[in-house]
Design a protein around this motif. Structure first.
Motif, mmCIF file in Angstrom:
data_model
loop_
_atom_site.group_PDB
_atom_site.id
_atom_site.type_symbol
_atom_site.label_atom_id
_atom_site.label_comp_id
_atom_site.label_asym_id
_atom_site.label_seq_id
_atom_site.Cartn_x
_atom_site.Cartn_y
_atom_site.Cartn_z
ATOM 1 N N LEU A 1 -31.450 12.137 -23.478
ATOM 2 C CA LEU A 1 -30.039 12.190 -22.581
ATOM 3 C C LEU A 1 -29.202 12.965 -23.723
ATOM 4 N N VAL A 2 -29.667 12.053 -24.384
ATOM 5 C CA VAL A 2 -27.742 12.574 -25.978
ATOM 6 C C VAL A 2 -28.696 14.026 -26.031
ATOM 7 N N LYS A 3 -29.226 14.304 -26.528
ATOM 8 C CA LYS A 3 -30.227 15.174 -26.768
ATOM 9 C C LYS A 3 -29.838 16.201 -26.612
ATOM 10 N N ASN A 4 -30.060 15.545 -25.323
ATOM 11 C CA ASN A 4 -29.699 17.472 -24.483
ATOM 12 C C ASN A 4 -28.748 17.609 -23.383
ATOM 13 N N ARG B 155 -17.998 18.309 -25.192
ATOM 14 C CA ARG B 155 -17.743 18.549 -25.794
ATOM 15 C C ARG B 155 -19.337 18.840 -26.424
ATOM 16 N N SER B 156 -20.316 19.290 -25.566
ATOM 17 C CA SER B 156 -21.056 20.292 -25.299
ATOM 18 C C SER B 156 -20.778 21.384 -25.200
ATOM 19 N N ALA B 157 -20.241 21.814 -24.804
ATOM 20 C CA ALA B 157 -19.271 23.027 -24.106
ATOM 21 C C ALA B 157 -19.727 24.052 -25.496
ATOM 22 N N ASN B 158 -20.587 25.293 -24.543
ATOM 23 C CA ASN B 158 -20.528 26.584 -25.463
ATOM 24 C C ASN B 158 -19.281 27.385 -25.961
ATOM 25 N N LYS B 159 -19.836 28.449 -27.109
ATOM 26 C CA LYS B 159 -18.670 28.980 -26.955
ATOM 27 C C LYS B 159 -18.064 30.185 -26.101
ATOM 28 N N GLN B 160 -18.865 30.678 -25.295
ATOM 29 C CA GLN B 160 -18.905 30.995 -23.910
ATOM 30 C C GLN B 160 -17.367 29.880 -23.168
#
Length: 499
Positions: free
Chosen positions: A314-317, A401-406
């Protein structure tokens, strides 16, 4: 007519007699040659035995026994080699044969008695020792061993009585002395193993049961019990190995076959789950581990292991909230597991809860001071906590913190438009907007640049020179390496958001 038949019969008998004489002469010659060869084999066996080359010595004694099956000393010498090789079971028939050939051979009888005593066969051992003492009353070893045989019987009675009344600790204490006297007795080890199981110490039970698979012929019960014990400890590969040994002895054994199918299926699921993790297919690994928990809900190890690995996946995802819940549940079940503490710390970092991340890493470090991964994780969490007290680019843009560039650019555009200084007329509000706008631009610059973002995620502020040098930075907007402030010259500000 009758007379002719008698003459023919007498002729046949005479021919047979002559043949026997010829065979005797030939056998005498053969036996004479064999005797020399036997002596050569015995001599080679003696030399090799002295040199510690036991397997080679044994082969020569085999030839000697085959050449002269009536020589009691040859059997005795081969028994000595078997004993040197630790094969007491093989030595016993040779000693018995030597005694049959020479009943007054006291050395063989004493040696056999010693083996029987170690095997726990006190009745036959006592007979051997008493026979030796009857013929040689001053034989001290026989007298001492006879006393040990009597003592062994007393101790076994005491152990069985303690076991019968449920006093397993006392049973173990007594059996410790029993096993010292009869280390090759499977029954005593099996009884002690039963006590360890009842007292919740499967490791010691395994230690006792393992040699019984060799001490007792066709000991399928021991192989099955060993498999079950290893299975309960989460050692599914060892469990498979033992149950396979049981099936080698009898492929139709119902209990072993049933357990084999159970272990095999679980083992396949666990192996498959770990393969998915190695291939970064974390969701598929989660499904496998959830299946493991459904299959073995009553074996704590597998439930704990599954929760631990699901927490990791879950952390990895980057499924932060669920990861924290599952990791916390796993931590309650297994509070000293540093892997769970590490993974929950990483989940807290993803959730920007750096204080809790530091706490988890510190707790994990208390359990394992030598673990470099934990030490590095703690240092990184401490840096992130320190940075968060100055400025956190993720919080500035309001993204995970997991947000992508878009997602980062979208948040930047929205906030840049909201805090553009042109939107404010009062001087104080305009200055605050300028400061916020610079923070927003800095956050966008760092988080959309992979290298700068990686540095920030590792606990360094790539826009803070002091942070880069390992020192402490100032508060707010201090330490920004902008070549100019676009708001210092005053006037109207026109920006286009074409990113």
């Amino acid at each position: 007519m009758e007379s002719g038949r008698r003459k023919g019969l007498n002729g046949v008998l005479s021919s047979l007699s002559l043949l026997c004489v010829i065979l005797d002469i030939q056998l005498d010659g053969v036996l004479g040659a064999t005797h020399v060869e036997i002596e050569q084999h015995l001599e080679m066996g003696r030399k090799l035995l002295a040199a510690g080359q036991l397997a080679e010595a044994l082969s020569h004694y085999h030839y000697a026994v085959e050449g002269d099956s009536k020589n009691y000393l040859t059997y005795y010498k081969r028994a000595a080699v078997f004993l040197a090789m630790g094969k007491s079971k093989s030595a016993l028939p040779d000693l018995t044969r030597a005694i049959q050939l020479k009943p007054d051979f006291l050395a063989a009888r004493l040696q056999r008695g010693n083996i029987l005593l170690k095997q726990g066969n006190t009745q036959d051992a006592r007979e051997d020792f008493e026979t030796v003492l009857h013929r040689s009353p001053d034989q001290e070893e026989a007298r001492d061993q006879l006393m040990r045989a009597n003592k062994l019987e007393e101790l076994r009675e005491e152990a069985h009585a303690a076991h019968h009344r449920g006093d397993y600790s006392t049973t173990i204490t007594v059996l410790d002395r029993v096993v010292e006297l009869s280390p090759w007795d499977p029954e005593s080890r099996e009884l002690r193993a039963d006590c360890y199981i009842r007292l919740g110490d499967p490791r010691k039970a395994i230690h006792d049961l393992t040699p019984t698979t060799q001490l007792r012929n066709d000991n399928r019960a021991a192989f099955l019990k060993l498999s079950i014990l290893h299975y309960s400890l989460g050692e599914h590969q060892e469990s498979l190995g033992h149950v396979r040994e049981c099936l080698k002895l009898d492929q139709d054994d119902k209990d072993c076959l049933s357990h084999y199918k159970q272990v095999k299926k679980l083992s396949k699921q666990l192996d498959s789950a770990e393969e998915h993790i190695e291939e970064a297919r974390y969701q598929e690994a989660i499904v496998k581990y959830e299946s493991v928990m459904r299959r073995e809900p009553n074996v704590p190890y597998y439930t704990n292991k599954a929760n631990e690995r699901i927490c990791f996946c879950l952390v990895k995802n980057k499924m932060t909230a669920k990861a924290i819940d599952i990791c916390s549940e796993a931590h309650q079940r297994d509070p000293r597991n540093i892997n769970i503490l590490r993974d929950r710390a990483e989940a807290f970092i993803l959730n920007q809860d750096y204080e809790k991340a530091v706490e988890d890493y510190q707790e994990a470090r208390e359990f394992d001071m030598e673990n470099n991964e934990i030490r590095e994780g703690l240092e990184r969490a401490q840096k992130l906590l320190k940075l968060s007290r100055k400025r956190d680019y993720y919080k500035i843009l309001g993204v995970n913190r997991s947000a992508n560039k878009q997602e980062i650019i979208k948040a930047y555009r929205k906030l840049a438009q909201q805090w553009h200084p042109d939107n404010f007329r009062e001087e104080a509000k305009k200055k605050e907007a300028e400061k916020r706008f610079i923070d927003i631009a800095s956050a966008k610059e760092v988080l959309t640049d992979p290298e700068k973002r990686q540095k920030f995620d590792s606990g360094e502020d790539p826009l803070d020179p002091e942070s880069q040098q390992g020192g402490g930075g100032g508060q707010g907007g201090q330490g920004r390496p902008f070549h100019f402030n676009p708001f210092e010259s005053g006037g109207n500000y026109h920006f286009k958001f074409n990113h």
